[in-house]
Design a protein around this motif. Structure first.
Motif, short mmCIF file in Angstrom:
data_model
loop_
_atom_site.label_atom_id
_atom_site.label_comp_id
_atom_site.label_asym_id
_atom_site.label_seq_id
_atom_site.Cartn_x
_atom_site.Cartn_y
_atom_site.Cartn_z
N LEU A 138 32.93 25.07 37.78
CA LEU A 138 32.04 24.97 38.94
C LEU A 138 32.02 26.27 39.74
CD1 LEU A 138 32.70 21.35 40.23
CD2 LEU A 138 30.65 22.23 39.11
N SER A 139 33.16 26.93 39.86
CA SER A 139 33.20 28.21 40.56
C SER A 139 32.38 29.26 39.82
CB SER A 139 34.64 28.69 40.70
OG SER A 139 35.39 27.82 41.47
N PHE A 140 32.47 29.24 38.50
CA PHE A 140 31.71 30.18 37.69
C PHE A 140 30.20 29.97 37.87
CE2 PHE A 140 30.04 32.01 33.78
CZ PHE A 140 30.76 33.19 33.70
N VAL A 141 29.78 28.71 37.87
CA VAL A 141 28.36 28.39 38.01
C VAL A 141 27.86 28.78 39.40
CG1 VAL A 141 26.72 26.48 38.12
CG2 VAL A 141 28.36 26.59 36.26
N VAL A 142 28.61 28.42 40.43
CA VAL A 142 28.20 28.76 41.79
C VAL A 142 28.17 30.27 41.99
CG1 VAL A 142 28.90 28.58 44.21
CG2 VAL A 142 28.95 26.57 42.77
N ILE A 164 29.61 42.27 42.47
CA ILE A 164 29.07 41.17 43.28
C ILE A 164 29.49 39.84 42.69
CG2 ILE A 164 26.95 40.01 44.01
CD1 ILE A 164 25.68 42.78 44.27
N PHE A 165 29.45 39.71 41.36
CA PHE A 165 29.85 38.46 40.72
C PHE A 165 31.32 38.16 40.97
CE2 PHE A 165 31.60 36.03 37.19
CZ PHE A 165 30.78 34.91 37.25
N ALA A 166 32.17 39.18 40.89
CA ALA A 166 33.60 38.96 41.12
C ALA A 166 33.86 38.51 42.56
CB ALA A 166 34.38 40.24 40.82
N GLY A 167 33.17 39.12 43.50
CA GLY A 167 33.32 38.70 44.89
C GLY A 167 32.82 37.28 45.12
N CYS A 168 31.68 36.96 44.53
CA CYS A 168 31.12 35.61 44.66
C CYS A 168 32.02 34.59 43.97
CB CYS A 168 29.71 35.55 44.09
SG CYS A 168 28.49 36.41 45.08
N PHE A 169 32.64 34.96 42.86
CA PHE A 169 33.54 34.04 42.17
C PHE A 169 34.76 33.74 43.03
CE2 PHE A 169 37.07 33.04 39.34
CZ PHE A 169 36.54 31.97 38.65
N GLY A 170 35.30 34.76 43.65
CA GLY A 170 36.44 34.55 44.54
C GLY A 170 36.08 33.65 45.71
N LEU A 171 34.92 33.88 46.31
CA LEU A 171 34.49 33.04 47.42
C LEU A 171 34.24 31.60 46.98
CD1 LEU A 171 32.01 35.42 49.28
CD2 LEU A 171 34.23 34.62 50.07
N GLN A 219 22.83 35.87 41.38
CA GLN A 219 21.40 35.99 41.10
C GLN A 219 20.58 35.95 42.38
OE1 GLN A 219 20.05 36.75 38.11
NE2 GLN A 219 22.19 37.00 37.57
N GLY A 220 20.98 35.12 43.33
CA GLY A 220 20.27 35.05 44.60
C GLY A 220 20.39 36.34 45.38
N ILE A 221 21.58 36.90 45.44
CA ILE A 221 21.79 38.16 46.16
C ILE A 221 21.01 39.30 45.50
CG2 ILE A 221 23.51 39.93 46.69
CD1 ILE A 221 25.50 37.60 47.11
N LEU A 222 21.07 39.38 44.19
CA LEU A 222 20.36 40.45 43.50
C LEU A 222 18.85 40.29 43.58
CD1 LEU A 222 22.59 40.93 40.35
CD2 LEU A 222 22.45 42.38 42.38
N SER A 223 18.37 39.07 43.59
CA SER A 223 16.93 38.87 43.69
C SER A 223 16.41 39.23 45.08
CB SER A 223 16.55 37.43 43.34
OG SER A 223 17.00 36.55 44.33
N TYR A 259 27.60 32.54 39.70
CA TYR A 259 26.43 33.06 38.99
C TYR A 259 25.16 32.87 39.81
CZ TYR A 259 22.77 33.61 35.52
OH TYR A 259 21.65 34.02 34.86
N LEU A 260 25.01 31.67 40.38
CA LEU A 260 23.82 31.41 41.18
C LEU A 260 23.80 32.26 42.45
CD1 LEU A 260 23.63 27.53 40.84
CD2 LEU A 260 22.15 29.24 39.76
N MET A 261 24.95 32.45 43.07
CA MET A 261 25.02 33.31 44.25
C MET A 261 24.67 34.75 43.90
SD MET A 261 28.46 31.82 46.08
CE MET A 261 28.66 33.24 47.13
#
Length: 70
Positions: free
Chosen positions: A46-50, A10-17, A56-60, A52-54
């Motif tokens: 900034l991509s890394f931070v976004v 999920i993190f890799a996909g969110c990082f790409g997006l 955490q939001g998806i997993l929560s 990570y937040l995405m």
């Protein structure tokens, strides 16, 4: 074990997006044009931070709550 793999996928996909979405911002206007590496580093951080937040939001919303149960 499976949770960790899911989290990384999920993190890799969110990082790409996030990288794709943030790449349309012209960071060269914020940093010195003679040093384009700073613009790329800013984009990466900034991509890394976004991402990570995405993640955490998806997993929560799925795995940490009852929505993802069975």
């Amino acid at each position: 074990m499976a949770y960790t793999i899911i989290k990384y996928v999920i993190f890799a996909g969110c990082f790409g997006l996030a990288f794709q979405a943030l790449s349309c911002i012209q960071f060269e206007k914020f940093v010195d044009v003679r040093q384009p590496r700073k613009a790329m580093l800013l984009l990466f951080i900034l991509s890394f931070v976004v991402a990570y937040l995405m993640t955490q939001g998806i997993l929560s919303l799925t795995m940490y709550s009852d929505w993802g149960a069975y």
